[in-house]
Design a protein around this motif. Sequence first.
Motif, PDB file in Angstrom:
ATOM      1  N   ALA A  91      59.520  39.734  29.556  1.00  0.00           N
ATOM      2  CA  ALA A  91      60.227  40.305  28.411  1.00  0.00           C
ATOM      3  C   ALA A  91      60.722  41.713  28.717  1.00  0.00           C
ATOM      4  O   ALA A  91      61.831  42.100  28.316  1.00  0.00           O
ATOM      5  N   ALA A  92      59.908  42.483  29.418  1.00  0.00           N
ATOM      6  CA  ALA A  92      60.323  43.840  29.785  1.00  0.00           C
ATOM      7  C   ALA A  92      61.552  43.803  30.687  1.00  0.00           C
ATOM      8  O   ALA A  92      62.456  44.645  30.565  1.00  0.00           O
ATOM      9  N   ARG A  93      61.608  42.822  31.578  1.00  0.00           N
ATOM     10  CA  ARG A  93      62.754  42.689  32.476  1.00  0.00           C
ATOM     11  C   ARG A  93      63.999  42.182  31.744  1.00  0.00           C
ATOM     12  O   ARG A  93      65.119  42.377  32.217  1.00  0.00           O
ATOM     13  N   CYS A  94      63.812  41.513  30.595  1.00  0.00           N
ATOM     14  CA  CYS A  94      64.974  41.026  29.826  1.00  0.00           C
ATOM     15  C   CYS A  94      65.750  42.169  29.189  1.00  0.00           C
ATOM     16  O   CYS A  94      66.954  42.033  28.916  1.00  0.00           O
ATOM     17  N   ASP A  95      65.064  43.268  28.909  1.00  0.00           N
ATOM     18  CA  ASP A  95      65.707  44.468  28.351  1.00  0.00           C
ATOM     19  C   ASP A  95      66.479  44.164  27.071  1.00  0.00           C
ATOM     20  O   ASP A  95      67.609  44.601  26.883  1.00  0.00           O
ATOM     21  N   ARG A  96      65.837  43.382  26.170  1.00  0.00           N
ATOM     22  CA  ARG A  96      66.427  43.123  24.855  1.00  0.00           C
ATOM     23  C   ARG A  96      65.475  43.653  23.791  1.00  0.00           C
ATOM     24  O   ARG A  96      64.262  43.433  23.869  1.00  0.00           O
ATOM     25  N   HIS A  97      66.030  44.281  22.784  1.00  0.00           N
ATOM     26  CA  HIS A  97      65.231  44.920  21.739  1.00  0.00           C
ATOM     27  C   HIS A  97      65.715  44.492  20.368  1.00  0.00           C
ATOM     28  O   HIS A  97      66.871  44.089  20.223  1.00  0.00           O
ATOM     29  N   PRO A  98      64.834  44.584  19.351  1.00  0.00           N
ATOM     30  CA  PRO A  98      63.441  45.033  19.372  1.00  0.00           C
ATOM     31  C   PRO A  98      62.549  44.093  20.196  1.00  0.00           C
ATOM     32  O   PRO A  98      62.723  42.880  20.146  1.00  0.00           O
ATOM     33  N   LEU A  99      61.601  44.694  20.894  1.00  0.00           N
ATOM     34  CA  LEU A  99      60.687  43.961  21.761  1.00  0.00           C
ATOM     35  C   LEU A  99      59.250  44.200  21.295  1.00  0.00           C
ATOM     36  O   LEU A  99      58.796  45.345  21.224  1.00  0.00           O
ATOM     37  N   VAL A 100      58.566  43.119  20.981  1.00  0.00           N
ATOM     38  CA  VAL A 100      57.171  43.158  20.556  1.00  0.00           C
ATOM     39  C   VAL A 100      56.327  42.558  21.668  1.00  0.00           C
ATOM     40  O   VAL A 100      56.741  41.587  22.307  1.00  0.00           O
ATOM     41  N   MET A 101      55.155  43.116  21.900  1.00  0.00           N
ATOM     42  CA  MET A 101      54.227  42.557  22.898  1.00  0.00           C
ATOM     43  C   MET A 101      52.837  42.474  22.306  1.00  0.00           C
ATOM     44  O   MET A 101      52.404  43.382  21.584  1.00  0.00           O
ATOM     45  N   THR A 102      52.152  41.382  22.635  1.00  0.00           N
ATOM     46  CA  THR A 102      50.776  41.194  22.182  1.00  0.00           C
ATOM     47  C   THR A 102      49.864  41.020  23.384  1.00  0.00           C
ATOM     48  O   THR A 102      50.096  40.138  24.230  1.00  0.00           O
TER      49      THR A 102
END
Length: 352
Positions: A91-102
């Motif tokens: 997801a970090a490499r996708c560079d799309r926001h808003p980005l949520v991580m669990t």
Amino acid sequence: MADTPPHLCLLGDANSPHTRRWALEMRARGWRVSLVTARPEPLDGVEQRILPPVRRQADWLLRAGAARRHVRALAPDIVHAHYLTSYGYLAARCDRHPLVMTAWGSDLLVTPHTRPWMRWLTGWILRRADLLTGDSASLVEAARQYQPRAPVHEIHWGVDRTRFTPAPWEHKDGLHIVSLRAWEPNYQIATLIEAFALLRQQLPGMPLQLHLLGGGALEPTLRAQVQELGLVPSVTFHGRLDDAGMAAVLARCKISVSAPASDATSVAMLESMACGLAVVASDLPANRQWITPEVLVPAGDAPALAQVLQRLASDDAQARQAGERNAERIALDGDRKAQMDRMDRLYRELLP
């Protein structure tokens, strides 16, 4: 259009019950949900985009391009990655926001400490998020150690209290003990089997039964251990069960054991508590949030585990009272609906 539901794209394992529950809970709250996954399994109403299989940890590094293409094609309103050191990296490499991580537990409590570069990479991943969640205070604190830019919230998976409810204690015959944890090294099922063997020696006249749910790679080793200890008539390997199957086994049991080496808030433990079982668990920060010190044991210590089990087995009133307290605690703090409602609100605050 105003009537178009917001689109949530999850990155996670489609064969994980936790990911599946999350997706369905958000669908029920009006989200269109899609899922990018390397471990597919059909899920009603959720569009899946499938990544090439991941067979070793390094494969995640090679899946970034495919993940980016899928997310770009889906064009979601929010991206949410479950498990930092795999899908969080993608997801970090996708560079799309808003980005949520669990964070799920070992991805923040164990893996970053295996190599210096993994700790650096974990920090890099966390600093790309717009919102972070973890299911225990220990996970939240661990995330904050990396000084992320995003707020960190404690959101746990919660229990479906329409499915997991206490059964009448007086209907439970003998002493049935259950483990809902996977048959993988972290979850110390071999230690539980050893402790159960000690318990049978200590209480030779008591009808004892151990139920092992979860399934996993260690099944042949665990079956061999049960055979060697002469426990075959007293141990049932149920494997993976759905919620209804788990609830049916829990209804027969008085004690649940969850004693892994590392863990955040365990859904298995919360479900056992909701069903009114006494719970014995490893002495970890996340478990201290939920149960009292006298039923916490060092991970991997079979004699200590057997000692606590013997105390509960020998005092039915104490075990019953512990179970009643557990059910009350879940009713107060562990309801899944309340947790998912809160997550829904956090999502919507991120929308433009």
